[in-house]
Design an enzyme around this catalytic site. Structure first.
Site, PDB file in Angstrom:
ATOM      1  N   CYS A 145       0.810  -1.225   0.000  1.00 44.01           N
ATOM      2  CA  CYS A 145       0.000   0.000   0.000  1.00 44.01           C
ATOM      3  C   CYS A 145       0.841   1.273   0.000  1.00 44.01           C
ATOM      4  O   CYS A 145       0.755   2.092  -0.914  1.00 44.01           O
ATOM      5  CB  CYS A 145      -0.914   0.011   1.226  1.00 44.01           C
ATOM      6  SG  CYS A 145      -1.856  -1.503   1.491  1.00 44.01           S
TER       7      CYS A 145
ATOM      8  N   HIS B 101      -2.516   6.710   4.368  1.00 41.91           N
ATOM      9  CA  HIS B 101      -1.435   5.742   4.595  1.00 41.91           C
ATOM     10  C   HIS B 101      -0.068   6.236   4.115  1.00 41.91           C
ATOM     11  O   HIS B 101       0.758   5.457   3.631  1.00 41.91           O
ATOM     12  CB  HIS B 101      -1.760   4.389   3.944  1.00 41.91           C
ATOM     13  CG  HIS B 101      -1.088   3.250   4.654  1.00 41.91           C
ATOM     14  ND1 HIS B 101      -1.066   1.967   4.164  1.00 41.91           N
ATOM     15  CD2 HIS B 101      -0.402   3.215   5.829  1.00 41.91           C
ATOM     16  CE1 HIS B 101      -0.419   1.183   4.997  1.00 41.91           C
ATOM     17  NE2 HIS B 101       0.002   1.914   6.018  1.00 41.91           N
TER      18      HIS B 101
END
Length: 535
Positions: free
Chosen positions: A95, A151
């Site tokens: 990610c 993130h």
């Protein structure tokens, strides 16, 4: 519509009708087209296009309908068929690295983020001296909005999306959470305890009023709201980073109803999550069309990494999965759709990488691409829109000397590397290091690439992919003719191996030291009940 929009959500965005009626309530206005004289008709050369980037999470190669999946994705199929499907498109296996490269246009070795991802209590973020994509779009005159998963670090306020170029933000700051409660549980090593707390923000404020509402619908509703109320005197940059289809496997039951034939319960839930995501993309697109923005919009859809087979995803017939450098971890589902494309309805086999989006989109926006730091991405618009050859001939997947597989296959499935019969003595690159590089048709892997199985096609008992041979410390594949990485050919092409090892050495010499700090106990959300900046 497989599911009506939940009644509880009709009060969340009071300016909107329910999700199911988006396509019938928005007034259409006249749209304008076309950007640069060299790319589009000259009649509207000064018009900046709206840019909408939708990023899915953990969406596998075999999870989209147009790759012959058993999962239904009618909106993604239609949009991609009208646009350009990117079939030689690469992302990162995790990610944070993909999002980092999307936002910076630079390989993660050049930002010090080449190891793993950002965990909840680590005190770091994308370096603050990096100019991110939304900042560049704002400088070009765009209104910038972000919805969904960040993130990219949040230990201090300067790291937050609203401090890195986004006018508004609605979403969660860390990597995963519950789709309904929006809580994230994480073990805090220095405190030796697990803490569960809310991770949901509206701009920079904790958003506590959304418990019980499914995040895919919340995010699509906010995106629709932003599109509907956009001031069309300015161009729009909208980044929608969906939580779907990352674990945990959660979805309203009605979305799984068409998939009763899927025997694997994880795959069945996952399929329902994909359908919910596909519906969200369709509703965002409908909002663009009915608000009058569509004819001057470029929409990009991408996954952030390969599918996670542990939680229902599938990359069949590609080898490996999320967390690995095999094609199943890094070859991504992606497409571009827009009335501004010169050759719509095509499939592109040109080499394109997630780091290419920043220079491509900033160029489309008429922004400034003069950097004090060199970009690793290329402007690939002509390759996408006109079918020209990609300027990218090579890409670095990663070099990570600290690599540990976050999703190992297990000892019986991923044998330990053995020494190759050839010693690669002409290169200074350490072949025990986890690394991979693609150049033209060749792909070289060193060290442990991660789980290297060929996972069978879901619910196909007749598929017998077989177990991999013991790994070599250096492996070479012709991924144009062998995208499944079944035929290792390093001993047949030693000159190619030596050249690619030299290229890895070249990249390693330019790499920044890895930034992967120990956890900070001050991250503890116990006193506030919400994860967020603490430094």
């Amino acid at each position: 519509m497989l599911c009506p929009f939940p009644r509880s959500l009709t009060s969340v965005f009071t300016t909107l009708k329910p999700f199911a009626s988006v396509t019938t309530t928005m007034a259409g206005t006249l749209a304008v087209c076309f950007l640069f004289w060299w790319s589009f008709p000259s009649a509207a050369a000064s018009q900046q296009p709206n840019i909408v980037f939708i990023l899915a999470d953990d969406f596998g190669w075999n999870d989209v309908g147009y790759h012959a999946s058993e999962i239904l994705t009618p909106n993604l199929d239609k949009l991609s068929a009208q646009g350009v499907r990117l079939e030689n498109y690469y992302v990162q296996p995790l990610c944070t690295p993909s999002r980092n490269q999307l936002m910076t246009g630079r390989y993660q070795i050049h930002t010090g983020m080449q190891h793993q991802l950002i965990w909840p209590c680590q005190p770091y973020c994308v370096p603050l001296d990096e100019r991110l994509l939304p900042q560049l779009m704002k400088e070009a005159g765009y209104v910038t909005h972000m919805v969904g998963k960040w993130h990219l670090g949040m230990y201090k306020k300067d790291c937050l999306p609203t401090r890195r170029g986004f006018d508004t933000y609605f979403g969660y700051l860390m990597g995963s959470e519950d789709y309904y409660t929006h809580h994230r549980c994480s073990f805090i090593t220095p405190l030796n305890l697990t803490r569960c707390a809310l991770d949901f923000r509206d701009r920079e404020e904790v958003a506590a009023g959304y418990s019980g509402n499914y995040s895919t619908e919340l995010f699509s509703q906010r995106a629709v709201d932003l599109v509907t109320h956009h001031d069309q005197d300015k161009p729009l940059f909208l980044y929608v980073a969906l939580q779907s289809v990352h674990a945990p496997l959660q979805v309203p039951a009605c979305y799984t109803a068409p998939y009763s034939f899927i025997q694997d319960p994880n795959r069945r839930l996952y399929a329902g999550m994909v359908s919910a995501m596909d519906e969200a993309v369709g509703n965002i697109t409908s909002a663009l069309q009915q608000s009058g923005l569509w004819n001057n919009t470029v929409l990009i859809f991408s996954t952030d990494n390969g599918g996670q087979t542990l939680f229902g995803g599938s990359n069949w017939p590609l080898r490996g999965r999320k967390c690995s450098l095999w094609e199943g971890g890094v070859r991504g589902v992606g497409f571009v759709t827009s009335p501004l494309l010169e050759k719509p309805g095509t499939v592109s086999q040109e080499l394109i990488h997630v780091s290419d989006w920043l220079p491509t989109l900033v160029h489309l926006a008429g922004g400034n691409l003069t950097f004090s730091k060199s970009l690793d991405g290329f402007n690939v618009w002509n390759a996408i829109s006109k079918g020209f050859a990609s300027p990218r001939l090579e890409l670095l997947h990663n070099i990570d000397p600290l690599y540990v597989d976050l999703a190992p296959c297990g000892a019986s499935q991923s044998p330990a590397p053995r020494v190759s019969s050839i010693t690669w003595s002409n290169s200074s690159f350490n072949v025990s290091v986890h690394a991979a590089i693609r150049s033209s048709n060749w792909k070289l892997l060193t060290g442990n690439p991660g789980c290297g199985r060929w996972f069978p096609r879901p619910d196909d008992n007749s598929t017998h992919p077989g177990e991999p041979e013991p790994l070599k410390p250096v492996m070479l594949f012709d991924v144009e003719t062998d995208p499944e990485e079944r035929n290792e050919v390093s001993q047949r092409f030693p000159a190619v191996v030596e050249y690619l090892l030299t290229r890895l050495h070249h990249y390693q010499r330019s790499a920044k030291p890895i930034n992967f700090p120990d956890e900070d106990p001050r991250c503890d959300p116990g006193p506030t009940g919400a994860w967020g900046p603490w430094a």
